[in-house]
Design an enzyme around this catalytic site. Structure first.
Site, PDB file in Angstrom:
ATOM      1  N   GLY A 240       0.850  -1.120   0.047  1.00 32.70           N
ATOM      2  CA  GLY A 240      -0.028  -0.093  -0.197  1.00 32.70           C
ATOM      3  C   GLY A 240       0.846   1.272   0.108  1.00 32.70           C
ATOM      4  N   ARG A 278       3.708  -1.469  -5.793  1.00 34.19           N
ATOM      5  CA  ARG A 278       3.791  -0.257  -6.419  1.00 34.19           C
ATOM      6  C   ARG A 278       5.305   0.240  -6.036  1.00 34.19           C
ATOM      7  NH1 ARG A 278      -0.453   3.047  -8.065  1.00 34.19           N
ATOM      8  NH2 ARG A 278      -1.719   2.035  -6.685  1.00 34.19           N
ATOM      9  N   CYS A 344     -11.152   4.812 -29.638  1.00 33.18           N
ATOM     10  CA  CYS A 344     -12.594   5.419 -29.942  1.00 33.18           C
ATOM     11  C   CYS A 344     -13.249   5.899 -28.553  1.00 33.18           C
ATOM     12  CB  CYS A 344     -13.189   4.735 -30.879  1.00 33.18           C
ATOM     13  SG  CYS A 344     -12.218   4.691 -32.333  1.00 33.18           S
ATOM     14  N   GLU A 345     -12.820   6.466 -27.573  1.00 32.06           N
ATOM     15  CA  GLU A 345     -13.299   6.710 -26.516  1.00 32.06           C
ATOM     16  C   GLU A 345     -13.020   7.952 -25.806  1.00 32.06           C
ATOM     17  OE1 GLU A 345     -14.124   4.287 -23.306  1.00 32.06           O
ATOM     18  OE2 GLU A 345     -14.408   2.392 -24.506  1.00 32.06           O
ATOM     19  N   TYR A 373       1.378  -1.672 -12.282  1.00 29.98           N
ATOM     20  CA  TYR A 373      -0.012  -1.479 -12.720  1.00 29.98           C
ATOM     21  C   TYR A 373      -0.060  -1.004 -14.204  1.00 29.98           C
ATOM     22  CZ  TYR A 373      -0.715  -2.571  -7.787  1.00 29.98           C
ATOM     23  OH  TYR A 373      -0.801  -3.164  -6.463  1.00 29.98           O
TER      24      TYR A 373
HETATM   25  N1  LLP Z   1      -1.460  -7.078  -0.995  1.00 35.28           N
HETATM   26  C1  LLP Z   1      -2.608  -7.069  -1.418  1.00 35.28           C
HETATM   27  C2  LLP Z   1      -3.601  -8.056  -0.786  1.00 35.28           C
HETATM   28  C3  LLP Z   1      -3.351  -6.190  -2.430  1.00 35.28           C
HETATM   29  O1  LLP Z   1      -4.544  -6.258  -2.598  1.00 35.28           O
HETATM   30  C4  LLP Z   1      -2.319  -5.284  -3.057  1.00 35.28           C
HETATM   31  C5  LLP Z   1      -2.731  -4.284  -4.231  1.00 35.28           C
HETATM   32  C6  LLP Z   1      -0.919  -5.277  -2.771  1.00 35.28           C
HETATM   33  C7  LLP Z   1      -0.512  -6.259  -1.548  1.00 35.28           C
HETATM   34  C8  LLP Z   1      -0.109  -4.230  -3.146  1.00 35.28           C
HETATM   35  O2  LLP Z   1      -0.322  -3.091  -3.019  1.00 35.28           O
HETATM   36  P1  LLP Z   1       0.720  -1.883  -3.479  1.00 35.28           P
HETATM   37  O3  LLP Z   1       2.079  -2.058  -2.532  1.00 35.28           O
HETATM   38  O4  LLP Z   1       1.132  -2.110  -4.851  1.00 35.28           O
HETATM   39  O5  LLP Z   1      -0.022  -0.552  -3.123  1.00 35.28           O
HETATM   40  N2  LLP Z   1      -4.671  -1.060 -10.290  1.00 35.28           N
HETATM   41  C9  LLP Z   1      -4.407  -0.256  -9.213  1.00 35.28           C
HETATM   42  C10 LLP Z   1      -3.850  -0.604  -7.837  1.00 35.28           C
HETATM   43  C11 LLP Z   1      -4.664  -1.888  -7.129  1.00 35.28           C
HETATM   44  C12 LLP Z   1      -3.991  -2.660  -6.019  1.00 35.28           C
HETATM   45  C13 LLP Z   1      -4.518  -3.681  -5.678  1.00 35.28           C
HETATM   46  N3  LLP Z   1      -4.115  -4.171  -4.477  1.00 35.28           N
HETATM   47  C14 LLP Z   1      -3.695   1.234  -9.621  1.00 35.28           C
HETATM   48  O6  LLP Z   1      -3.168   1.141 -10.758  1.00 35.28           O
HETATM   49  O7  LLP Z   1      -3.332   2.187  -8.906  1.00 35.28           O
END
Ligand code: LLP
Length: 419
Positions: A240, A278, A344-345, A373
């Protein structure tokens, strides 16, 4: 040390000039820097240095490319996976099954079997129902599988609503006020070895406070469980941590995050796991694109139409996300433009009224912070192919995912002979 820097007026990734990659691999193409991935993992680990033996499980969803996973595996990372496909990739990249955490709210029967047969290190159970099903399958396999219970702490992560996961109304985890009872019930299951708890409240967090609140609640649960006679040896604090997408933005550093974690978890006496995605991958990659043409609009700024589109990089269309956009060979002149793709959006818009390097047809540019992502969320909408991916290491580079052509996609389709 920034591994995406201009040298003699040309943007390089490590020691490779981006025009060389565009020339050989075509555009659009994702380009990742190995050195940056490594630097981010080390900074994250360093931030956690006050903890004893933390387990870092890279969130594969952020960037599941096999070569990227191999770089991270070589740095000692495990993996957090949320599907059979991600599990297969993590294993193929050389990550030991014991270092893999299997999360996800909708693991299917087949995926649970796959995880048990692979010897996955920990199942993060997201519901009581999932726990019973997993136990039944484990018994059939004659094993007891290590599990943590994911709780929903009902904390607002103060991020985009589509990537918040820890509010009561979100589908993830079990409600905190029922967690102890569910844990006790699952601890009685012969196929499960309940060993801990897990939490993940959302992504792209700009503030440590919601995390601290959620971890505090998890700590209270650990104490309750122990008071109820349950051994708790593991806690998974999820991912997160956010990253800057705009030049000048400041986010909590891994060191600040680690210090907060050390303070909040002091005395828990568990092995902690983390699932960063991320923060490891986003700023280790760019999407390299070429301007198709610039088109005058009514009264406003021109549309700069690039060959990348929302199917290649979905974040702006899905979340209104900002990605810095820079010319590969800036002239020093600037312009205001709308940056759009060919789909086309109207949603296929990367930016409106953006102050950018002046550019015209044929010029190369990058969307920054696209290493997480990015490619993984691509689709083939408008019958566009899947974008290629490149990994740079010093002065070497390689295509680590082939471009998949519209023809190859069409090859998987059939017109039945009764038509
Ligand atoms: N652990 C779990 C259970 C998760 O659901 C996620 C992300 C992570 C770890 C990793 O989170 P991070 O450290 O990357 O914040 N597609 C979206 C982000 C979706 C994240 C989903 N879960 C975007 O492009 O911002």
């Amino acid at each position: 040390m920034n591994h995406f820097a201009y040298r003699d007026g040309v943007l390089h990734v490590e020691d490779v000039p981006l025009p060389a990659i565009a020339e050989a691999a075509g555009t659009p193409v994702y380009v990742y820097s190995r050195a940056t991935l490594v630097r981010h993992v080390r900074a994250f680990r360093e931030g956690l240095s006050a903890l004893e033996n933390p387990h870092i499980a890279f969130a594969v969803k952020a960037n599941p490319n096999l070569a990227v996973l191999r770089v991270l595996a070589n740095e000692g990372c495990g993996a957090d996976v949320v599907s059979g496909g991600e599990m297969t990739r993590a294993l193929a990249a050389g990550i030991a099954p014991a270092d893999i955490v299997f999360s996800g709210v909708g693991k299917t029967h087949a995926e649970l079997v796959q995880g048990i047969e692979a010897g996955i290190g920990q199942f993060n159970i997201e519901s009581e129902e999932e726990g019973y099903e997993l136990s039944m399958i484990a018994q059939r396999h004659g094993v007891r599988v290590p599990c943590a219970l994911r709780v929903n702490p009902d904390v607002d992560a103060r991020t985009h609503e589509k990537i918040s996961t820890g509010k009561r109304e979100n589908k993830f985890g079990v409600p905190l006020d029922r967690a102890a009872a569910i844990y006790a019930a699952l601890a009685g299951e012969p196929g499960l070895e309940m060993r801990g708890v897990a939490v993940h409240i959302g992504s792209q967090l700009s503030d440590l406070e919601p995390l601290e609140t959620a971890f505090g609640k998890l700590g209270d649960l650990v104490a309750d469980l122990r008071a109820g006679g349950h051994p708790v040896t593991h806690a998974d604090l999820g991912g997160g941590l956010g990253v800057p997408y705009r030049e000048g933005e400041v986010f909590p550093s891994p060191a600040e995050y680690g210090a907060m974690v050390a303070r909040v978890t002091a005395g828990w006496d568990v092995r902690l796991s983390f699932e960063p995605g991320r923060v490891i991958a986003a700023n280790a990659g760019v999407l390299l694109t070429r301007v198709v043409r610039a088109k005058r609009s009514g009264n406003g700024p021109p549309f700069v139409i690039v060959d990348a589109a929302m199917n290649d990089l979905a974040r702006p269309a899905m979340y209104g996300a900002w990605h810095d956009f820079d010319a590969v060979e800036p002239t020093g002149e600037r312009m205001t433009a709308h940056i759009v793709g060919p789909i086309c959006e109207t949603g296929d818009t990367f930016a409106m009224d953006r102050d950018i390097d002046a550019m015209g047809p044929g010029d190369l540019a990058v969307f920054r912070s696209a290493g997480a992502y990015g490619a993984t969320m691509a689709s083939s909408y408008n019958s566009r192919g899947f974008v290629a991916e490149v990994l740079v290491d010093g002065d070497k580079w390689a295509v680590v995912a082939d471009r998949i052509s519209p023809h190859a996609i069409m090859d998987a389709e059939r017109v039945p002979d009764w038509l």
